[in-house]
Design an enzyme around this catalytic site. Sequence first.
Site, short mmCIF file in Angstrom:
data_model
loop_
_atom_site.label_atom_id
_atom_site.label_comp_id
_atom_site.label_asym_id
_atom_site.label_seq_id
_atom_site.Cartn_x
_atom_site.Cartn_y
_atom_site.Cartn_z
N GLU A 33 0.78 -1.14 0.12
CA GLU A 33 -0.01 -0.21 -0.10
C GLU A 33 0.90 1.47 -0.04
O GLU A 33 0.35 2.32 -0.48
CB GLU A 33 -0.92 0.21 1.16
CG GLU A 33 -2.52 -0.16 0.77
CD GLU A 33 -3.44 -0.21 2.23
OE1 GLU A 33 -4.32 -0.85 1.85
OE2 GLU A 33 -3.02 0.45 2.87
N HIS B 63 8.06 -26.84 -1.14
CA HIS B 63 7.48 -27.76 -2.06
C HIS B 63 6.39 -27.37 -2.84
O HIS B 63 5.62 -28.11 -3.30
CB HIS B 63 7.20 -28.88 -0.99
CG HIS B 63 8.22 -29.42 -0.25
ND1 HIS B 63 8.76 -30.66 -0.48
CD2 HIS B 63 8.94 -28.92 0.70
CE1 HIS B 63 9.76 -31.08 0.44
NE2 HIS B 63 10.04 -29.83 1.12
N LYS C 21 -13.99 0.06 -4.12
CA LYS C 21 -15.06 0.15 -3.36
C LYS C 21 -16.14 1.05 -4.22
O LYS C 21 -17.34 0.69 -3.84
CB LYS C 21 -14.50 1.41 -2.19
CG LYS C 21 -13.88 0.57 -1.30
CD LYS C 21 -13.48 1.58 -0.21
CE LYS C 21 -12.54 1.01 0.95
NZ LYS C 21 -11.95 2.09 1.50
O1 PA5 Z 1 -3.77 1.39 5.66
C1 PA5 Z 1 -4.84 1.72 5.52
O2 PA5 Z 1 -5.07 2.93 5.64
C2 PA5 Z 1 -6.26 0.56 5.29
O3 PA5 Z 1 -5.70 -0.66 5.08
C3 PA5 Z 1 -7.15 0.99 6.37
O4 PA5 Z 1 -6.53 0.52 7.62
C4 PA5 Z 1 -8.25 -0.05 6.16
O5 PA5 Z 1 -8.80 0.20 4.78
C5 PA5 Z 1 -9.33 0.22 7.10
O6 PA5 Z 1 -9.68 1.25 7.34
P1 PA5 Z 1 -10.48 1.98 8.47
O7 PA5 Z 1 -9.71 1.50 9.98
O8 PA5 Z 1 -11.02 3.21 8.31
O9 PA5 Z 1 -11.66 1.12 8.54
#
Ligand code: PA5
Length: 443
Positions: free
Chosen positions: A283, A304, A418
């Site tokens: 990310e 394996h 989303k």
């Molecule tokens: O790293 C990030 O920002 C995302 O992975 C969020 O943690 C994830 O989408 C969850 O978001 P939230 O805590 O707003 O529910």
Amino acid sequence: MALKFNGKYLKNFVSESEFEYLYPQIELCHNLLHSKSGAGNDFLGWLNLPFDYDKEEFEKIKKAANKIRSDSDVLVVIGIGGSYLGARAAIEFLGSEYYNELNELKIYFVGNNISPDYLNNIIKICEGKRLSVNVISKSGTTTEPALAFRVFKKLMEEKYGKEESAKRIYATTDKARGTLKNLADKEGYETFVIPDDVGGRYSVLTAVGLLPIAAAGFNIDKLMEGAQHAVKDFEVCSPDNDCYKYAAARNILYRKGKSIELMACYDPDWTKMNEWYKQLYGESEGKDHKGIFPASVIFSTDLHSMGQFVQDGSRTIFETVIDIKKPKTDFFLESDEENADGLNFLSNQNMSIVNEKAMQGTILAHCDGEVPNIKLELDAKDEHTLGYAIYFFEKACAISGYLIGVNPFNQPGVEAYKVNMFALLGKPGYEDQREELLKKLSD
Ligand code: PA5
């Protein structure tokens, strides 16, 4: 140092001078980070978090964890992505993937997928058990955890009534805003704060990770101490900074066409840490059509299955081996008089030695197969080492992101799925996209 960079197996792939030539860029990234003048600089709360955390809230976390341990059989932790992976990774690294089988308090993670079977199984497991729930969401609006919380809120209220269930639901969210914060205030849940300047994937050392980790019975003081040591060890920019050496090595290899980092560990208890690392780096770096693709394996298991590809497939991989120096326990292999299986050559020694030889042999074979290996050596499977490692990976990730010229602290690409999902599900406001997508699906 609880985690050391070992570049011995990079020798045939990266020369010392390459590290030297890159160093001015490392310095630049370090300065950007520490002067808080780089991209995403409003999300740098993690940088000094091991010292600057809210001490009062920390005590509140320990108190809540003790309450959960005393009045519950099951803790249901609801969250996804950065609001899920760190806690699970820590619990399984410290307490094994069989944590639940080995401990009185069972911890189940929901809201990290939309599978009805997964949800129904956990609901079934919870039947007749004393429950607590920790719902974790910074935004408070993420579909997966919000949906799961809707289910568990109802289940808790039916089981305990509104008043008692409010005492068993803990909400970790934004300090002032959002749907979850509003709901928590209205219902009277105890709340814990995700600081504004700490993004999801950098949040494991906030209440996001700390409450489930403490509830699991692990020492969060030691975890923070480990992270503090890492802050100190890696705060100065120098060619000897192991965290920066790791970032530099990754970057040099990336520039040579090694676009996949395969994180490999010889202990399955690292499995979820691999998942945490994949989110953190994926990310943070995967942007603007750039970035190292983070992948993972557990060896010798995956030798394996994936071993053939690593040894002999397309040469785009470099490997980062997590070498945990000391297992929690060992297993002495006795010799067998009959030796029918021919395994006596392995006997009269600890199993950890056999595992170590498997690792050494594999590293050499993979290097021969043109897969550069970085070794990261971890002292032990304990809270201190884990806190240290978490900070090491977070900081190396930030430097890595700046080195390839991306903002390591945003995640604009996560929105695309989303939008499509909401449009297909008919969420109000997504009507135009819905038409477009339905047409694409039917074409
Ligand atoms: O790293 C990030 O920002 C995302 O992975 C969020 O943690 C994830 O989408 C969850 O978001 P939230 O805590 O707003 O529910």
